[in-house]
Design a protein around this motif. Structure first.
Motif, PDB file in Angstrom:
ATOM      1  N   HIS A   1     -27.687 -71.685  30.009  1.00  0.00           N
ATOM      2  CA  HIS A   1     -28.472 -71.981  28.808  1.00  0.00           C
ATOM      3  C   HIS A   1     -28.785 -70.681  28.112  1.00  0.00           C
ATOM      4  O   HIS A   1     -29.380 -69.783  28.709  1.00  0.00           O
ATOM      5  CB  HIS A   1     -29.762 -72.665  29.253  1.00  0.00           C
ATOM      6  CG  HIS A   1     -30.310 -73.584  28.232  1.00  0.00           C
ATOM      7  ND1 HIS A   1     -29.851 -74.872  28.070  1.00  0.00           N
ATOM      8  CD2 HIS A   1     -31.276 -73.413  27.320  1.00  0.00           C
ATOM      9  CE1 HIS A   1     -30.525 -75.447  27.089  1.00  0.00           C
ATOM     10  NE2 HIS A   1     -31.390 -74.591  26.614  1.00  0.00           N
ATOM     11  N   VAL A   2     -28.323 -70.551  26.889  1.00  0.00           N
ATOM     12  CA  VAL A   2     -28.500 -69.253  26.225  1.00  0.00           C
ATOM     13  C   VAL A   2     -29.472 -69.362  25.066  1.00  0.00           C
ATOM     14  O   VAL A   2     -29.333 -70.225  24.211  1.00  0.00           O
ATOM     15  CB  VAL A   2     -27.142 -68.736  25.682  1.00  0.00           C
ATOM     16  CG1 VAL A   2     -27.315 -67.336  25.137  1.00  0.00           C
ATOM     17  CG2 VAL A   2     -26.090 -68.765  26.781  1.00  0.00           C
ATOM     18  N   THR A   3     -30.492 -68.526  25.081  1.00  0.00           N
ATOM     19  CA  THR A   3     -31.389 -68.455  23.923  1.00  0.00           C
ATOM     20  C   THR A   3     -31.350 -67.023  23.392  1.00  0.00           C
ATOM     21  O   THR A   3     -30.661 -66.175  23.945  1.00  0.00           O
ATOM     22  CB  THR A   3     -32.840 -68.793  24.314  1.00  0.00           C
ATOM     23  OG1 THR A   3     -33.325 -67.736  25.136  1.00  0.00           O
ATOM     24  CG2 THR A   3     -32.914 -70.108  25.036  1.00  0.00           C
ATOM     25  N   ALA A   4     -32.113 -66.827  22.346  1.00  0.00           N
ATOM     26  CA  ALA A   4     -32.134 -65.490  21.744  1.00  0.00           C
ATOM     27  C   ALA A   4     -32.668 -64.459  22.721  1.00  0.00           C
ATOM     28  O   ALA A   4     -32.245 -63.309  22.749  1.00  0.00           O
ATOM     29  CB  ALA A   4     -32.987 -65.523  20.474  1.00  0.00           C
TER      30      ALA A   4
ATOM     31  N   GLU B   1     -33.197 -64.884  26.268  1.00  0.00           N
ATOM     32  CA  GLU B   1     -32.695 -64.780  27.633  1.00  0.00           C
ATOM     33  C   GLU B   1     -31.593 -65.797  27.911  1.00  0.00           C
ATOM     34  O   GLU B   1     -31.334 -66.698  27.135  1.00  0.00           O
ATOM     35  CB  GLU B   1     -33.852 -65.012  28.622  1.00  0.00           C
ATOM     36  CG  GLU B   1     -34.587 -66.305  28.324  1.00  0.00           C
ATOM     37  CD  GLU B   1     -35.694 -66.609  29.306  1.00  0.00           C
ATOM     38  OE1 GLU B   1     -35.752 -65.952  30.373  1.00  0.00           O
ATOM     39  OE2 GLU B   1     -36.478 -67.516  29.025  1.00  0.00           O
ATOM     40  N   THR B   2     -30.944 -65.605  29.082  1.00  0.00           N
ATOM     41  CA  THR B   2     -29.967 -66.572  29.573  1.00  0.00           C
ATOM     42  C   THR B   2     -30.452 -67.054  30.920  1.00  0.00           C
ATOM     43  O   THR B   2     -30.896 -66.255  31.749  1.00  0.00           O
ATOM     44  CB  THR B   2     -28.590 -65.907  29.753  1.00  0.00           C
ATOM     45  OG1 THR B   2     -28.302 -65.133  28.604  1.00  0.00           O
ATOM     46  CG2 THR B   2     -27.510 -66.949  29.954  1.00  0.00           C
TER      47      THR B   2
END
Lengths: 435, 399
Positions: free
Chosen positions: B76-79, B81-82
């Protein structure tokens, strides 16, 4: 592998005799007919090993091991009589001396090797110490094996020096030296030179030589890899012993699990201990392989001897040709090839007829000698090729038979090891069930 | 605890639990006496429980009505963190749940939240540990496949254990964890950082004071926990060592086999036996590899879990001690102070109750935990023993 164990019986010898009979053919019939190999007439074993100390050649104190060789006449054994064996003590260096003598005296025979001088391909627990009792024991077996092989060889077994080695404790060394075999030994340098410069060696011998290299390389790789595997396997088994200790301590604090844990611990200890016997047995397999590792060198020695005799023949022939050419030049006055004499003649004028006569006469003598030499060398070479080929065939058959057996035994050993493993873990499982 | 037995129409749901590695511990590496492999049908799995487990476990298996699985890890990738999200699937017939089936996505932090909530609400119950945050050695990146799989299995175990617990499985927090689509809002509620700090401070203060008198049974428990912790750590270490030695053995085996094959190249009559031995050594290598894998996948995780459990137990003992210490402190204050006796008395009574509750909870959970430990480790060891037997059988058959 030559028969293990201490007592020999006649029957086991039949095979080697038959091969000898088939292989030798018309050659040296007298030897085969005269009798059987020494082993048929005499029971031989290396019964014990003992430590001794004494002064060596440079008057320093040293400790060494001596081995007891026992012999008994075979007919006595067969008849059921049990006379006390004749016995004498020999140390390893004397065995070496015997072997060196045999190598020089029978250069067309693949002479059985001795067990290794120093422990090699040693894995972790195995000691590299020559005084280590396990090493000494394995060496005792190896020496016995050597004697049995030599004494059952169709050619070697008839040697008098061998007989004396087995029967006369004192003065044997002097007798060996008196044979002057050391003088007959080929210098290493000569042999090496021949290898490079020989032009027409027998193709079969070259193939054999190549094979001996392969055999040596493969067996030594095998032995090295096996030693490392043994080392690791030892580690795996021994670490399980730690389970034994921890389970035992853990069982003390548990109520329901206690008994199961503790018994399982005992089985883990047994498992860890079992590797010692397993690897001990495998050492015998390693020894069998080692024998053929060393045999490879003996085989190569025979091939090298061929190269040497062939080379010497070629040299003698070459020499004869050049002498004949010289004679021709001298006789006809025509210079075919460059020579100093030719040059000086041209520069300073020819020599007087008397001198020429004298030189011609000398040349004729040399040529006559040279032709004798060539005849000798040719005979030597041919004889060596014939006899050696016979023995190499004998060796090949022996090798195939022995190694096949060794490999099968190895497989059997592995199966037995697996069975033990199944048993131990089966028991452990029962204990876990009770937890 | 609901007294329902497993309804027949559960079969479909239970089949999906084939993904559940842990249930397969019982069936995967064993075969029946007649040599046929274990069937994976649900009813026979339940039968397997009956055959192998004690009375108590029978109850659990027959009356288990909350089934949770953890699978499908996805990056799950966000701005900022992963991270990895796991799918948590719940199937239940319990009346407290509005539906019989739920599916949510959770990350490791969510599990941490759940566990700390459970521990807070039930300080003297033994809450199964979670896999560790970081692995000490040999880990280059967090998203290594093996690491994720190991973690996933451990997370699954965690929820499995909670779902079987007679008290914890009814926790409100668990319900939220299993059902809420968005967990972040719930995470912000409840006792926050400060209250946890407060408890830690009190705990330290109490431990400095020392306990007046610990009831004998808890002293015994404490000693056991110490010893158990040592022993299980040792077993874990030995097992790791065995794996290391096996790996090195395997490396050498891989070099050993080819020496026979190479030699066979220059032989005629010996070709067959040489190739034969080479083949056997190869087989040995394969089986050793499998053996190592089995150890890593079955025994090591089980032992590791109980190493963490030992730490949990130590924490539980500490908390119980603290509760008692708090009570004793207030009790002393009560004895010395004359004023405000009524209010203090109430407090003291309240604390006394708390102590009793805590002690009973622990006592109750203790034997449950012990049985669970026994079962888990017994099965792990048995599985190992069986695997070893299988290993030797396969190798000897090749020779």
């Amino acid at each position: 592998m030559a028969e293990d164990g201490k007592e020999e019986s006649v029957a086991t010898d039949d095979e080697s005799d038959h091969t000898a009979a088939d292989g030798t053919g018309s050659l040296n019939n007298t030897m085969v007919e005269e009798g059987s190999t020494l082993l048929r007439r005499m029971e031989i074993c290396v019964a014990e090993a003992e430590k001794r100390s004494g002064k060596n050649a440079v008057n320093m104190q040293e400790t060494f091991t001596v081995y007891l060789i026992e012999t008994r006449p075979m007919d006595a054994v067969v008849e059921g009589r049990n006379p006390a064996p004749d016995a004498l003590w020999r140390r390893y260096s004397e065995f070496e001396l015997l072997r060196n003598y045999l190598i020089v005296t029978y250069p067309y025979i693949v002479v059985p090797p001795l067990p290794e001088k120093r422990a090699e391909f040693v894995w972790h627990k195995l000691s590299a110490d020559n005084m280590d009792p396990d090493f000494v024991e394995r060496r005792r077996v190896g020496l016995e094996n050597f004697l049995l092989r030599v004494a059952s060889h169709p050619v070697l077994s008839n040697d008098q020096i061998l007989y004396h080695f087995l029967t006369e404790e004192h003065g044997w060394k002097e007798v060996v030296y008196e044979t002057g075999f050391q003088a007959k030994a080929d210098s290493r340098l000569r042999a090496l030179s021949a290898t490079f410069r020989v032009r027409n060696p027998d193709k079969r011998f070259m193939e054999m030589k190549h094979y001996s290299d392969e055999l040596q390389s493969h067996t030594s790789q095998l032995l090295r890899a096996r030693a490392r595997v043994a080392d690791r396997l030892y580690g795996v088994y021994k670490v399980h012993g730690n389970y034994g200790r921890v389970f035992s301590e853990w069982s003390a604090i548990e109520k329901e699990m206690g008994d199961g844990l503790q018994s399982a611990g005992h089985h883990m200890d047994a498992y860890a201990a079992s590797i010692d016997d397993i690897l001990e047995e495998e050492e015998h397999y390693a020894d069998q392989m080692k024998e053929y590792l060393f045999y490879a060198e003996a085989l190569r020695a025979v091939c090298r001897k061929h190269e040497l005799t062939q080379f010497e023949l070629e040299m003698a022939s070459q020499d004869l040709i050049s002498k004949k050419q010289q004679r021709e030049e001298l006789a006809t006055g025509i210079v075919r090839t460059f020579s100093f004499k030719g040059m000086t003649n041209k520069l300073f004028g020819q020599e007087a007829p008397e001198q020429r006569e004298a030189r011609l006469k000398l040349l004729e003598e040399l040529i006559a000698e040279g032709e004798e030499t060539v005849k000798e060398k040719t005979l030597e070479c041919e004889e060596h090729v014939e006899k050696a080929w016979v023995d190499m065939q004998r060796f090949k058959e022996q090798k195939d038979k022995d190694l096949r057996e060794a490999l099968i035994n190895y497989a059997v050993m592995q199966i037995s090891m697996c069975k033990k493993g199944i048993q131990v873990w089966g028991n452990a499982k029962e204990c876990f069930l009770k937890m | 605890m609901s007294g329902q037995t497993v309804p027949a129409d559960f079969s479909g749901h239970m089949l999906d639990l084939d993904e559940d590695e842990d249930l397969e511990v019982f069936s995967k590496n064993t075969s029946r006496a007649d040599g046929s492999p274990m069937p994976n049908s649900p009813s026979s799995m339940v039968n397997q429980y009956r055959l192998e487990e004690d009375e108590e476990e029978q109850q659990d298996a027959n009356t288990k009505d909350l089934f949770i699985s953890v699978d499908n890890p996805e990056s799950h990738v966000t701005a900022i963190e992963t991270f990895i999200m796991y799918r948590v699937v719940t199937r239940t017939m319990r009346s407290e749940f509005d539906s019989s089936e739920y599916e949510v996505r959770r990350r490791y932090q969510d599990f941490l939240w759940l566990r700390s909530r459970l521990e807070e609400n039930h300080p003297t119950l033994i809450v199964h540990p979670l896999p560790e945050k970081f692995v000490m050695k040999g880990m280059v990146e967090r998203f290594n496949d093996d690491f994720i799989e190991t973690r996933r299995k451990a997370l699954h175990r965690f929820l499995d254990k909670i779902s079987e617990h007679p008290i914890l499985s009814y926790s409100q927090h668990l319900k939220v964890f299993l059902t809420a689509q968005e967990l972040t809002s719930h995470r912000k509620q409840g006792p926050g950082f400060l209250s946890r700090m407060g408890e830690t401070v009190r705990a330290v203060a109490n431990s400095v004071r020392g306990l007046r008198s610990r009831p004998e049974e808890f002293t015994v428990m404490q000693e056991y926990v110490e010893d158990f912790s040592n022993k299980i750590c040792s077993v874990d270490k030995v097992t790791q060592r065995i794996i290391k030695e096996q790996r090195e053995y395997l490396d050498e085996l891989k070099q050993y086999g080819p020496t026979y094959t190479q030699w066979a190249g220059s032989e005629e009559d010996l070709l067959e036996p040489l190739k034969g031995v080479a083949g056997c050594v190869e087989r040995c290598s394969k089986e050793t590899e499998e053996q190592i894998q089995h150890l890593s996948e079955v025994l090591v995780p089980a032992l590791h879990e109980y190493v963490l459990c030992a730490e949990t137990l130590k924490a539980v003992m500490r908390r119980r001690d603290n509760i008692q210490a708090e009570f004793e402190a207030k009790n002393e204050a009560l004895a010395s102070r004359k004023a405000d006796q009524e209010a203090l008395q109430e407090e003291v009574d309240g604390l006394a109750d708390r102590v009793e509750l805590a002690n009973n909870a622990l006592k109750g959970d203790w034997s449950r935990w012990q049985d669970s430990m026994r079962t888990d480790l017994k099965s792990a060891f048995m599985s190992t023993a069986e695997k070893n037997m299988e290993y030797y059988e396969k190798v000897s058959s090749r020779f």
